[in-house]
Design an enzyme around this catalytic site. Structure first.
Site, short mmCIF file in Angstrom:
data_model
loop_
_atom_site.label_atom_id
_atom_site.label_comp_id
_atom_site.label_asym_id
_atom_site.label_seq_id
_atom_site.Cartn_x
_atom_site.Cartn_y
_atom_site.Cartn_z
N MET A 113 -9.07 7.80 -0.28
CA MET A 113 -9.93 8.20 0.82
C MET A 113 -10.44 9.62 0.59
SD MET A 113 -7.58 6.81 3.97
CE MET A 113 -6.79 5.19 3.89
N PHE A 124 -6.87 4.89 8.16
CA PHE A 124 -5.49 5.24 8.50
C PHE A 124 -4.59 4.02 8.39
CE2 PHE A 124 -8.17 8.20 10.87
CZ PHE A 124 -7.60 9.42 10.53
N MET A 160 -11.08 -6.32 5.32
CA MET A 160 -10.35 -5.33 6.11
C MET A 160 -10.10 -5.89 7.51
SD MET A 160 -9.68 -2.77 4.18
CE MET A 160 -9.02 -1.70 5.47
N ASP A 208 -6.27 -6.73 4.22
CA ASP A 208 -5.64 -5.41 4.32
C ASP A 208 -5.81 -4.87 5.73
OD1 ASP A 208 -4.71 -2.83 4.04
OD2 ASP A 208 -6.21 -2.21 2.58
N GLY A 209 -4.67 -4.55 6.37
CA GLY A 209 -4.72 -3.89 7.67
C GLY A 209 -3.86 -4.58 8.70
N ASP A 253 -4.73 3.33 -1.88
CA ASP A 253 -5.83 3.64 -0.97
C ASP A 253 -6.37 5.03 -1.26
OD1 ASP A 253 -6.05 1.34 0.84
OD2 ASP A 253 -3.99 1.83 1.39
N HIS A 272 -1.04 -1.35 -4.38
CA HIS A 272 -2.33 -1.07 -3.74
C HIS A 272 -2.44 0.43 -3.49
CE1 HIS A 272 -5.92 -2.32 -1.47
NE2 HIS A 272 -5.61 -1.34 -0.63
N SER A 280 0.84 -1.19 0.00
CA SER A 280 0.00 0.00 0.00
C SER A 280 0.87 1.24 0.00
CB SER A 280 -0.91 0.02 1.22
OG SER A 280 -1.51 1.30 1.37
N MET A 295 -12.32 4.17 -1.04
CA MET A 295 -13.02 4.46 0.21
C MET A 295 -13.66 5.83 0.08
SD MET A 295 -10.12 2.96 2.83
CE MET A 295 -8.77 3.06 1.64
N HIS A 316 -8.33 0.83 -4.14
CA HIS A 316 -9.35 0.62 -3.11
C HIS A 316 -10.05 1.95 -2.86
CE1 HIS A 316 -10.06 -0.38 1.45
NE2 HIS A 316 -11.19 -0.18 0.79
#
Length: 219
Positions: A38, A144, A138, A176-177, A36, A34, A9, A69, A67
């Protein structure tokens, strides 16, 4: 057992050197990049717009796993696809018509993914599995980087694997996470075949990326 796909990520990368970072990840053995996205509304953070994805596209040949979000998500699908996204992954909560959204992603020529937050029930998958190329579990609440892995996510990964296999689907199952070499093996044992990792991959700088990625693949 086949090694999982490693999808670093770039949320954890040096944003002042994003082009160099994605090139270094490819050289280090990453499988996907990846991204992210947001919007500061659906999740409490603001990150990467389509122009940044477009600017990064010439720096690597790896697939861009984007991804989203954001809410509403539908107005952004075409922009990120045109910017170079190969996979577009959406949350069921990010629009009123999930089936239509997934179909639109495929219509745009991208692979379609669905994301399950820690509190999102898996049964939604049963009604759209035929439109899904990627299922993302997730293992933190999104918004975050740097959060700790939620251990109960392992049960959810296993549940998603059962649903995917029962449907005869070839969808990837991604986690992920908080993914590290300490929990990667458990994720794979539960059924995951793709791992998103941010802080773990980027620790130590570019000289360490290859070793960090290898540690995840062999965990």
């Amino acid at each position: 057992m086949t090694a999982p796909l490693i999808c670093p990520s770039i949320l954890a990368s040096d944003f002042a050197k994003l082009g160099a970072e994605v090139a270094a990840l490819e050289a280090a053995g990453a499988d996907w990049i990846h991204v992210d996205v947001m919007d500061g509304h659906f999740v409490p953070n603001l990150t990467i717009g389509p122009d940044v994805v477009k600017a990064l596209r010439p720096h690597t040949t790896l697939p861009f796993d984007v991804h989203l979000m954001v809410a509403p998500v539908d107005p952004w699908l075409e922009a990120y696809r045109n910017a170079g996204a190969d996979v577009l992954t959406v949350h069921p909560e990010s629009g009123p018509h999930l089936h239509r959204t997934l179909g639109r992603i495929r219509q745009l020529g991208a692979k379609a993914g669905i994301v399950f937050n820690p509190g999102t029930p898996l049964n939604i998958l049963e009604d759209v599995i035929d439109l899904v190329d990627l299922v993302l579990i997730m293992s933190v609440n999104p918004g975050f980087g740097g959060q700790s892995f939620i251990d109960s996510s392992l049960r959810k990964i296993a549940g998603a694997r059962r649903l995917i296999d029962a449907a005869g689907s070839h969808a990837h199952l991604q986690v992920d996470g908080g993914v590290t070499s300490a929990n990667a093996a458990a994720c794979v044992a539960a059924g995951a075949d793709a791992l998103v990792a941010g802080s773990f991959v980027f620790k130590g700088g570019p000289d360490a990326y290859a070793a960090n990625i290898a540690a995840l693949k062999s965990a």
